[in-house]
Design an enzyme around this catalytic site. Sequence first.
Site, PDB file in Angstrom:
ATOM      1  N   HIS A 185      62.133  66.330  46.973  1.00  0.00           N
ATOM      2  CA  HIS A 185      61.397  65.899  45.772  1.00  0.00           C
ATOM      3  C   HIS A 185      61.089  67.055  44.828  1.00  0.00           C
ATOM      4  O   HIS A 185      60.652  66.830  43.705  1.00  0.00           O
ATOM      5  CB  HIS A 185      60.082  65.214  46.190  1.00  0.00           C
ATOM      6  N   ASP A 393      59.052  71.965  37.708  1.00  0.00           N
ATOM      7  CA  ASP A 393      58.671  70.735  38.409  1.00  0.00           C
ATOM      8  C   ASP A 393      59.921  69.979  38.834  1.00  0.00           C
ATOM      9  O   ASP A 393      60.885  69.918  38.063  1.00  0.00           O
ATOM     10  CB  ASP A 393      57.831  69.846  37.478  1.00  0.00           C
TER      11      ASP A 393
HETATM   12  P1  ADP Z   1      53.369  65.629  41.624  1.00  0.00           P
HETATM   13  O1  ADP Z   1      54.173  64.765  42.537  1.00  0.00           O
HETATM   14  O2  ADP Z   1      53.757  67.066  41.663  1.00  0.00           O
HETATM   15  O3  ADP Z   1      51.899  65.485  41.759  1.00  0.00           O
HETATM   16  P2  ADP Z   1      54.268  63.837  39.442  1.00  0.00           P
HETATM   17  O4  ADP Z   1      54.022  63.897  37.976  1.00  0.00           O
HETATM   18  O5  ADP Z   1      55.689  63.605  39.819  1.00  0.00           O
HETATM   19  O6  ADP Z   1      53.687  65.173  40.089  1.00  0.00           O
HETATM   20  O7  ADP Z   1      53.418  62.667  40.088  1.00  0.00           O
HETATM   21  C1  ADP Z   1      52.030  62.619  39.966  1.00  0.00           C
HETATM   22  C2  ADP Z   1      51.553  61.206  40.263  1.00  0.00           C
HETATM   23  O8  ADP Z   1      50.148  61.248  40.476  1.00  0.00           O
HETATM   24  C3  ADP Z   1      51.788  60.241  39.120  1.00  0.00           C
HETATM   25  O9  ADP Z   1      52.151  58.982  39.641  1.00  0.00           O
HETATM   26  C4  ADP Z   1      50.427  60.184  38.410  1.00  0.00           C
HETATM   27  O10 ADP Z   1      50.162  58.937  37.811  1.00  0.00           O
HETATM   28  C5  ADP Z   1      49.468  60.424  39.546  1.00  0.00           C
HETATM   29  N1  ADP Z   1      48.264  61.156  39.088  1.00  0.00           N
HETATM   30  C6  ADP Z   1      48.209  62.421  38.666  1.00  0.00           C
HETATM   31  N2  ADP Z   1      46.953  62.759  38.332  1.00  0.00           N
HETATM   32  C7  ADP Z   1      46.194  61.677  38.536  1.00  0.00           C
HETATM   33  C8  ADP Z   1      44.786  61.377  38.385  1.00  0.00           C
HETATM   34  N3  ADP Z   1      43.887  62.286  37.965  1.00  0.00           N
HETATM   35  N4  ADP Z   1      44.369  60.153  38.705  1.00  0.00           N
HETATM   36  C9  ADP Z   1      45.244  59.246  39.132  1.00  0.00           C
HETATM   37  N5  ADP Z   1      46.563  59.467  39.305  1.00  0.00           N
HETATM   38  C10 ADP Z   1      47.037  60.654  39.026  1.00  0.00           C
HETATM   39  O1  F6P Z   2      55.899  66.691  44.532  1.00  0.00           O
HETATM   40  C1  F6P Z   2      55.746  67.138  45.831  1.00  0.00           C
HETATM   41  C2  F6P Z   2      54.556  66.553  46.543  1.00  0.00           C
HETATM   42  O2  F6P Z   2      54.660  66.834  47.914  1.00  0.00           O
HETATM   43  C3  F6P Z   2      54.464  65.081  46.314  1.00  0.00           C
HETATM   44  O3  F6P Z   2      55.352  64.432  47.096  1.00  0.00           O
HETATM   45  C4  F6P Z   2      53.027  64.835  46.580  1.00  0.00           C
HETATM   46  O4  F6P Z   2      52.561  63.663  45.976  1.00  0.00           O
HETATM   47  C5  F6P Z   2      52.382  66.025  45.958  1.00  0.00           C
HETATM   48  O5  F6P Z   2      53.336  67.060  46.070  1.00  0.00           O
HETATM   49  C6  F6P Z   2      51.037  66.368  46.592  1.00  0.00           C
HETATM   50  O6  F6P Z   2      51.254  66.811  47.866  1.00  0.00           O
HETATM   51  P1  F6P Z   2      50.258  66.904  49.097  1.00  0.00           P
HETATM   52  O7  F6P Z   2      50.859  65.987  50.119  1.00  0.00           O
HETATM   53  O8  F6P Z   2      50.320  68.327  49.491  1.00  0.00           O
HETATM   54  O9  F6P Z   2      48.899  66.466  48.682  1.00  0.00           O
END
Ligand code: ADP
Ligand code: F6P
Length: 497
Positions: A185, A393
């Site tokens: 991912h 990212d």
């Molecule tokens: P990562 O997997 O690195 O966290 P992504 O942008 O791919 O980054 O995914 C983040 C997910 O978490 C998204 O589905 C987003 O809607 C959710 N998210 C991020 N911040 C918040 C928040 N403060 N409250 C609710 N959902 C959140």
């Molecule tokens: O994007 C990588 C990731 O491992 C996601 O799959 C996951 O939602 C996010 O980082 C937060 O990860 P953790 O499991 O460390 O809270």
Amino acid sequence: MLHAGSRARINSPAPSPKASGARTTRGPASLTVIANRLPVHRVSTASGHRWESSAGGLVTAMAPVLRKVKGAWVGWAGGTTKIRPFHHEGVSIRPVGVNREEVEKFYNGMSNRTLWPLYHDAIRTPDFQRSWWEKYVEVNQRFAKAAAKASPRGSLAWVHDYHLQLVPQMLREMRPDLRIGFFLHIPFPPEELFEWLPWRSQILRGLLGADVVGFQTYKAAQNFSRLCRSLTEADGTDTDLHYAGRRIRCGSFPISIDFDWFDRRAKHPQTRAKALELRAKLGARRKVMLSVDRLDYTKGVLRRLQAYEELLEQGYVHAEDSVFVQIATPSRETVSDYAALRDEVEQAVGRINGRFSQPGRVAVQYFRRNLTRDDLIAYYVAADVMLVTPLRDGMNLVAKEYIACRPDNDGVLVLSEFAGAAHELTRALLVNPRDQTSFVETIRAALRMPTDAARMRMAFLRARVKRHDVFNWSEEFLAALRHGRHEPRPRSSHAHA
Ligand code: ADP
Ligand code: F6P
């Protein structure tokens, strides 16, 4: 974008009609998903606890398939208490125990202080500790054993993410009858960075245990294939490797979201009303800029704040006519780099507000908390400009979520070139967040973009995300795994604008 423990309070999306079967009819005979996190989280109740589905792209994509084939999900529940296997909404949940020392060395250490920074361009210096690696091997072995136990003969096993890169090979040794897939991912680094890793060939051999190895981008797949050819006995092409008498497919499978679900929620009268209410509270006539991130140093929050501060300094925007809303989810707070980042971000917000806020008009509206899905969508609907500007990212689903929440084709997306999503979303305003001059200019251009130009861009972006939604992603990967074939999408769709 796997569901995160830190996001456990988000309401799970109700499955869209696609998720409930229409596009998963050619499901596999049986499937086991193996991921660091389980698709459920524990919620305390007056009489004890119950399990609730967690939010997140992977859960949304896999839950309907798993329910249909009566599949299993092997993962960690997030704590250190022992949990027995159970069923949740038709899926067999197989918790893997991780003790306190392993949380420290396998999860905080090897996963989040070695692999995470190394795979994200070494934005923070990775730490290499032999004792972390030893626990990583042990915990991977435990996941592989649990997967071997959960998988019926001749079935499919789909391993996810950087925590479990040794599992494909370990599982193959235990269960050569399985077809094994692996999807990463996060980014996969270029050779000159990956080579730092003292356990580089072990990791590559671990991954080569899979039949299909999938990445978010073509470049990541290419990095992997090249490294395999130089550091292991594998040979072949960028998309087709030969190793230990087997053929391994590598390719890009960019992950996505349940577009229709976000689109429907965004159009819902309740959401529209909530968004209007938000706009009224933020200042009806102000331009609203929005960012939503986990508080991670890869997300570029500080650079973004600096760019916004410069816009204010130069007088391009004023607190009276615009507001920047930063929603930040606490994440991995026991790792020192994350705790330090939080302090830095909060200091910057305080500094900017101290300098530029006006009575009743803060320049930066900062929320460090999880929001419910519906609240988050109301923000997406309310925002004129969305800033998704990570330093690196894997994908960045937030960008796709914003697009899905703009049914009127309005709104402008400013997107970092270093997000996986930039390879697909070429009609966003692409920016290098390290180039502050052009960052500032790009935000200005977004704020001033004529309506027609914005609508044309957004219509293109929406068509793209609608076509390549999360169901399309899981179908493509599973088809490649089942049939040993992956038809890569035309290169042009992965290339930068
Ligand atoms: P990562 O997997 O690195 O966290 P992504 O942008 O791919 O980054 O995914 C983040 C997910 O978490 C998204 O589905 C987003 O809607 C959710 N998210 C991020 N911040 C918040 C928040 N403060 N409250 C609710 N959902 C959140
Ligand atoms: O994007 C990588 C990731 O491992 C996601 O799959 C996951 O939602 C996010 O980082 C937060 O990860 P953790 O499991 O460390 O809270």
